[in-house]
Design an enzyme around this catalytic site. Structure first.
Site, PDB file in Angstrom:
ATOM      1  CB  SER A 128     -20.732  34.405  40.773  1.00 10.98           C
ATOM      2  OG  SER A 128     -20.064  32.955  41.645  1.00 10.98           O
ATOM      3  CE1 TYR A 154     -25.878  33.890  41.735  1.00  7.58           C
ATOM      4  CE2 TYR A 154     -24.384  31.591  41.459  1.00  7.58           C
ATOM      5  CZ  TYR A 154     -24.063  32.675  41.999  1.00  7.58           C
ATOM      6  OH  TYR A 154     -23.682  33.925  42.018  1.00  7.58           O
ATOM      7  CE  LYS A 158     -24.250  36.423  40.005  1.00  6.19           C
ATOM      8  NZ  LYS A 158     -24.621  38.404  40.020  1.00  6.19           N
TER       9      LYS A 158
END
Ligand code: UD1
Length: 341
Positions: A128, A154, A158
């Site tokens: 992302s 989150y 990544k």
């Protein structure tokens, strides 16, 4: 060579995964889908069947369940893996970090261990643009920019996921890896058969816009009005989900060509769009007057970020086909269709 060209798609019943399945099938691959449907709608397989003309193999498993996943690798010889399975709600990750680290990292580690054990050559990871954090002066980000401080657990999953993949690649160059850094996926399949199924109230802009327009939500709140942008609202790079899906297929082809074996690649249009502009496009396309108001800034939002997509253009020969108008049009079709299903 396996004539069926089997690709393991973890999390393939989700928004990006389901669209990628249709793109894989169009290019002659056979997706084998591992998803436990905890964040996907049970109707997705039947919907995909209507688009591709057959029911693909969906296996209801949690990729954190190593035993079940091992069984799957024993049954199929995979030419490649596209690893989507992960949680993705930023706010929830702040409230429940361990839930995010456990699920996103364990699922990745299990899949990767089996990829190495079963000698799968190609691995596409769902990353992302969140890895850039607050981009500072440069709003158009290139892949070589140092990764920022992730604004959330989150985002950390990544960043750590990419680093983990880089380390594994260094230890075993037999595994070719592409980390695709998605910008803001929106839209739906042009057929209107599949789209985004937010569970509960969505966090993302487009499902909120279309949902507010059909009365699922009372009103859209635009988070912040005094960002240093053209109209004071945040700038993002909105990319049609089918263009994003196509990028996965191109990434697989690139990895298979064997010219390079670890890449991080931005997948965005290269165009920045404000929230107010999205609303304006939506109203023009739908003919609806959207009920919206300004509200406070959302913690963790960056003012402006969009992709430099040169690498995807040149390395993958990937170019987006759809405009913002197409994306909004397809998202709106999908929302209206859901109302009648
Ligand atoms: C978010 C995540 C990103 C993740 C992506 C998944 C953050 C900081 N980033 O991106 O890591 O990969 O979702 O899709 O959370 N907006 C409103 N009102 C709303 C909803 C959104 O004004 O009700 C605005 C936001 O402030 C933002 C823009 O719309 O400016 C896009 O928001 P969103 O769709 O949530 O995506 P991101 O925040 O860019």
């Amino acid at each position: 060579m396996n004539q069926q060209r089997k690709i393991l798609v973890t999390g393939g019943a989700g928004f990006i995964g389901s669209h990628t399945i249709t793109a894989l099938v169009s290019e002659g691959f056979t997706p084998i889908i591992a998803d436990d449907f905890r964040n996907a709608d049970e109707s997705v397989p039947a919907r995909i069947e209507k688009i591709i003309g057959y029911m693909p193999e969906f296996i209801k498993i949690d990729v954190c369940d190593k035993e079940a996943l091992t069984h799957l690798f024993e049954q199929h010889a995979f030419e490649g893996i596209i690893h989507f399975a992960a949680y993705k709600a930023v706010g929830e990750s702040v409230a429940f970090p361990l839930k995010y680290y456990r699920n996103n990292l364990l699922g990745l580690i299990n899949t990767l261990e089996l990829a190495v054990q079963f000698k799968v050559r190609n691995f596409v990871f769902s990353s992302s643009c969140t890895v850039y954090g607050e981009p500072g002066e440069i709003k158009e980000v290139t892949e070589d920019l140092p990764k920022g401080l992730a604004a959330s657990p989150y985002g950390n999953t990544k960043i750590i996921g990419e680093e983990l993949l880089r380390d594994v690649h260094q230890s075993t160059s037999d595994l070719h890896i592409a980390c695709l850094r998605y910008f803001n996926p929106i839209g739906a399949h042009p057929s209107g058969m599949i789209g985004e199924f937010p569970i509960g109230k969505p966090n993302n802009l487009l499902p909120m816009v279309t949902g507010a327009a059909v009365g699922k939500y009372k009103q859209l709140t635009v988070f912040g009005d005094d960002y240093p942008t053209a109209d004071g609202t945040c700038v993002r790079d909105y990319i049609h989900v089918m263009d994003l899906a196509a990028a996965h297929v191109k990434a697989l082809a690139f990895l298979q060509s064997g010219t390079s074996s670890f890449e991080t690649i931005n997948i965005g249009t290269g165009e920045g769009t404000t929230v107010l502009k999205v609303i304006q496009v939506f109203e023009a396309i739908s003919g609806e007057k959207l009920n919206w108001k300004f509200g406070p800034k959302r913690p963790g939002d960056v003012a402006e970020i969009f992709a430099n997509a040169d690498k995807a253009n040149h390395l993958l020969n990937w170019y987006p086909k759809y405009s913002l108008e197409d994306s909004v049009h397809h998202a709106w079709n999908w929302e209206k269709k859901l109302q009648h299903d």
